[in-house]
Scaffold this motif. Structure first.
Motif, PDB file in Angstrom:
ATOM      1  N   ASP A 132       1.162  -1.591  -0.005  1.00 25.82           N
ATOM      2  CA  ASP A 132       0.288  -0.111   0.051  1.00 25.82           C
ATOM      3  C   ASP A 132       0.899   1.661  -0.317  1.00 25.82           C
ATOM      4  O   ASP A 132       0.562   2.510  -1.053  1.00 25.82           O
ATOM      5  N   LEU A 133       1.808   1.259   1.252  1.00 21.70           N
ATOM      6  CA  LEU A 133       2.576   2.345   0.965  1.00 21.70           C
ATOM      7  C   LEU A 133       3.382   2.714  -0.376  1.00 21.70           C
ATOM      8  O   LEU A 133       3.539   3.847  -1.222  1.00 21.70           O
ATOM      9  N   ASP A 134       3.833   1.675  -1.000  1.00 18.42           N
ATOM     10  CA  ASP A 134       4.713   1.747  -2.256  1.00 18.42           C
ATOM     11  C   ASP A 134       3.595   2.187  -3.549  1.00 18.42           C
ATOM     12  O   ASP A 134       4.459   3.020  -4.299  1.00 18.42           O
ATOM     13  N   ALA A 135       2.730   1.721  -3.487  1.00 17.90           N
ATOM     14  CA  ALA A 135       1.447   2.280  -4.423  1.00 17.90           C
ATOM     15  C   ALA A 135       1.153   3.564  -4.287  1.00 17.90           C
ATOM     16  O   ALA A 135       0.962   4.586  -5.137  1.00 17.90           O
ATOM     17  N   LEU A 136       1.186   4.255  -2.975  1.00 20.05           N
ATOM     18  CA  LEU A 136       1.323   5.533  -2.280  1.00 20.05           C
ATOM     19  C   LEU A 136       2.121   6.364  -2.881  1.00 20.05           C
ATOM     20  O   LEU A 136       1.776   7.839  -3.754  1.00 20.05           O
ATOM     21  N   ASP A 141       4.218  10.248  -6.738  1.00 20.52           N
ATOM     22  CA  ASP A 141       5.783  10.429  -8.134  1.00 20.52           C
ATOM     23  C   ASP A 141       5.078  10.681  -8.712  1.00 20.52           C
ATOM     24  O   ASP A 141       5.284  11.632 -10.312  1.00 20.52           O
ATOM     25  N   ALA A 142       3.765   9.973  -9.625  1.00 22.36           N
ATOM     26  CA  ALA A 142       3.049   9.807 -10.918  1.00 22.36           C
ATOM     27  C   ALA A 142       2.879  11.797 -11.266  1.00 22.36           C
ATOM     28  O   ALA A 142       2.855  12.521 -11.745  1.00 22.36           O
ATOM     29  N   MET A 143       2.318  12.442  -9.548  1.00 28.33           N
ATOM     30  CA  MET A 143       1.740  13.589 -10.035  1.00 28.33           C
ATOM     31  C   MET A 143       2.550  14.971  -9.913  1.00 28.33           C
ATOM     32  O   MET A 143       2.268  15.669 -10.440  1.00 28.33           O
ATOM     33  N   ASP A 144       3.810  14.045  -9.531  1.00 27.83           N
ATOM     34  CA  ASP A 144       4.813  15.088  -9.882  1.00 27.83           C
ATOM     35  C   ASP A 144       5.197  15.375 -11.336  1.00 27.83           C
ATOM     36  O   ASP A 144       5.565  16.260 -11.613  1.00 27.83           O
ATOM     37  N   VAL A 145       5.002  14.080 -11.773  1.00 31.87           N
ATOM     38  CA  VAL A 145       5.513  13.937 -13.032  1.00 31.87           C
ATOM     39  C   VAL A 145       4.123  15.369 -13.536  1.00 31.87           C
ATOM     40  O   VAL A 145       4.302  16.148 -15.252  1.00 31.87           O
ATOM     41  N   ALA A 146       2.658  15.771 -13.616  1.00 30.74           N
ATOM     42  CA  ALA A 146       1.846  15.796 -14.070  1.00 30.74           C
ATOM     43  C   ALA A 146       1.813  17.371 -14.042  1.00 30.74           C
ATOM     44  O   ALA A 146       1.582  18.329 -15.103  1.00 30.74           O
ATOM     45  N   ILE A 147       2.626  17.678 -12.720  1.00 27.36           N
ATOM     46  CA  ILE A 147       2.866  19.093 -12.168  1.00 27.36           C
ATOM     47  C   ILE A 147       3.486  19.412 -13.156  1.00 27.36           C
ATOM     48  O   ILE A 147       3.988  20.690 -13.641  1.00 27.36           O
ATOM     49  N   ARG A 148       4.898  18.768 -13.299  1.00 29.27           N
ATOM     50  CA  ARG A 148       5.977  19.231 -14.151  1.00 29.27           C
ATOM     51  C   ARG A 148       6.154  19.359 -16.163  1.00 29.27           C
ATOM     52  O   ARG A 148       6.534  20.348 -16.725  1.00 29.27           O
ATOM     53  N   ASP A 149       5.660  17.989 -16.389  1.00 28.09           N
ATOM     54  CA  ASP A 149       4.917  18.808 -17.842  1.00 28.09           C
ATOM     55  C   ASP A 149       2.958  19.026 -18.395  1.00 28.09           C
ATOM     56  O   ASP A 149       2.816  19.108 -19.463  1.00 28.09           O
ATOM     57  N   VAL A 150       2.295  19.881 -17.051  1.00 23.81           N
ATOM     58  CA  VAL A 150       1.269  20.693 -17.270  1.00 23.81           C
ATOM     59  C   VAL A 150       0.441  19.488 -17.279  1.00 23.81           C
ATOM     60  O   VAL A 150      -0.360  19.296 -18.629  1.00 23.81           O
ATOM     61  N   ILE A 151      -0.234  17.993 -17.523  1.00 23.09           N
ATOM     62  CA  ILE A 151      -0.533  17.463 -17.929  1.00 23.09           C
ATOM     63  C   ILE A 151      -1.733  17.757 -17.194  1.00 23.09           C
ATOM     64  O   ILE A 151      -1.857  17.152 -15.968  1.00 23.09           O
ATOM     65  N   ASP A 153      -4.531  16.396 -17.966  1.00 25.01           N
ATOM     66  CA  ASP A 153      -5.971  15.220 -17.232  1.00 25.01           C
ATOM     67  C   ASP A 153      -5.287  13.752 -16.868  1.00 25.01           C
ATOM     68  O   ASP A 153      -5.624  13.013 -16.709  1.00 25.01           O
ATOM     69  N   SER A 154      -4.713  14.443 -15.967  1.00 26.10           N
ATOM     70  CA  SER A 154      -4.224  13.597 -14.890  1.00 26.10           C
ATOM     71  C   SER A 154      -4.660  12.482 -13.930  1.00 26.10           C
ATOM     72  O   SER A 154      -5.638  13.262 -13.167  1.00 26.10           O
ATOM     73  N   GLN A 155      -4.907  10.820 -14.223  1.00 30.53           N
ATOM     74  CA  GLN A 155      -5.695  10.602 -13.270  1.00 30.53           C
ATOM     75  C   GLN A 155      -4.639  10.018 -11.723  1.00 30.53           C
ATOM     76  O   GLN A 155      -5.583   9.222 -10.373  1.00 30.53           O
ATOM     77  N   ALA A 156      -4.101  11.403 -11.052  1.00 31.67           N
ATOM     78  CA  ALA A 156      -3.464  10.465 -10.548  1.00 31.67           C
ATOM     79  C   ALA A 156      -4.269  10.531  -8.766  1.00 31.67           C
ATOM     80  O   ALA A 156      -3.947  10.828  -8.234  1.00 31.67           O
ATOM     81  N   ASP A 157      -5.010  12.216  -8.995  1.00 33.10           N
ATOM     82  CA  ASP A 157      -4.456  12.883  -7.669  1.00 33.10           C
ATOM     83  C   ASP A 157      -6.472  11.136  -7.331  1.00 33.10           C
ATOM     84  O   ASP A 157      -6.412  11.388  -6.073  1.00 33.10           O
ATOM     85  N   PHE A 158      -7.022  11.554  -8.111  1.00 35.04           N
ATOM     86  CA  PHE A 158      -7.923   9.970  -7.983  1.00 35.04           C
ATOM     87  C   PHE A 158      -7.488   8.583  -7.296  1.00 35.04           C
ATOM     88  O   PHE A 158      -7.656   8.289  -6.291  1.00 35.04           O
TER      89      PHE A 158
END
Length: 249
Positions: A132-136, A141-151, A153-158
């Motif tokens: 669970d911790l690894d998944a979180l 980390d995926a949201m950091d990428v979304a921030i950097r690349d201004v994505i 429609d990222s699903q990272a928040d959900f």
């Protein structure tokens, strides 16, 4: 083919004017389920197949699938796809789709999420596994990428909130979050479509910092801290929505 193409499901002109693209996709897929083209327990076509067949965007397909789930016709297996429910057609609890465009009702949905997800985070702090911790952490980390690349429609928040619910080891928290998250969050994401890149990145960075505070409390098995961190995270979103309402935005 597009939804209005010659070989697609025909729609009267008046209906085309009334219906959004998402509503058209919902109606088309629901008809296929009810007619047995997609049998109970079977997997729906992938997003790409539906996008290519129906000639709509990924956002439209995702919102349509979310609404099918809300209506009790499909379930989501994250990382796998959408499946026709074995009990498809049995009416579940639902938030009225036609009213969710109203900010006041989005606010009510967010208030419901505060109560549910705060307790899910507390249980996650008590029961989480290393997986669970690894998944979180991976989602943060995926949201950091979304921030950097201004994505936008990222699903990272959900996916972060979904992972917290899963870490509670209570499938009911997981199920109710899937419903609330997939019903409410696509509409909330649409509000960011016209936001300037710098503002969008700053807002998403704030959100991910709050996610990492929740993750830190869950990692430390701090039950009260995890509950408080999740409550504060969602309360900030609620307060920002209230401020938009006051401004009429």
């Amino acid at each position: 083919m597009t939804m209005d193409a010659d070989n697609s499901v025909p729609l009267p002109a008046a209906a085309r004017r009334r219906e959004t693209l998402s509503s058209q996709v919902v109606r088309t897929l629901a008809d296929r389920i009810r007619q047995g083209e997609y049998s109970r327990g079977s997997q729906l076509p992938t997003e790409k197949v539906l996008i290519d067949e129906l000639g709509v965007s990924r956002t439209v397909v995702r919102e349509a699938i979310a609404n099918l789930r809300a209506s009790g016709l499909v379930s989501i297996q994250h990382g796998v796809g959408a499946f026709v429910r074995d009990d498809a057609g049995i009416p579940p609890f639902r938030l009225a789709h036609e009213r969710l465009t109203m900010v006041e009702n989005q606010l009510k949905g967010l208030e419901l999420r505060i109560g549910i997800e705060s307790e899910a985070a507390a249980l996650a702090a008590e029961r989480r596994t290393q997986a669970d911790l690894d998944a979180l952490a991976a989602v943060c980390d995926a949201m950091d990428v979304a921030i950097r690349d201004v994505i936008r429609d990222s699903q990272a928040d959900f996916e972060f909130h979904c992972a917290v619910a899963k870490a509670s080891q209570n499938e009911h928290f997981f199920g109710i979050f899937n419903y609330l998250g997939e019903t409410l969050m696509p509409r909330m994401r649409l509000q960011t479509s016209g936001v300037e890149e710098a503002v969008f990145q700053a807002n998403l960075a704030r959100v991910n910092n709050e996610h990492r505070l929740v993750l830190a409390a869950i990692t430390e098995r701090d039950i009260d801290g995890a509950r408080l961190a999740m409550r504060q995270h969602l309360t900030v979103s609620r307060d920002r929505m209230i401020e938009r309402m006051r401004r009429g935005g």
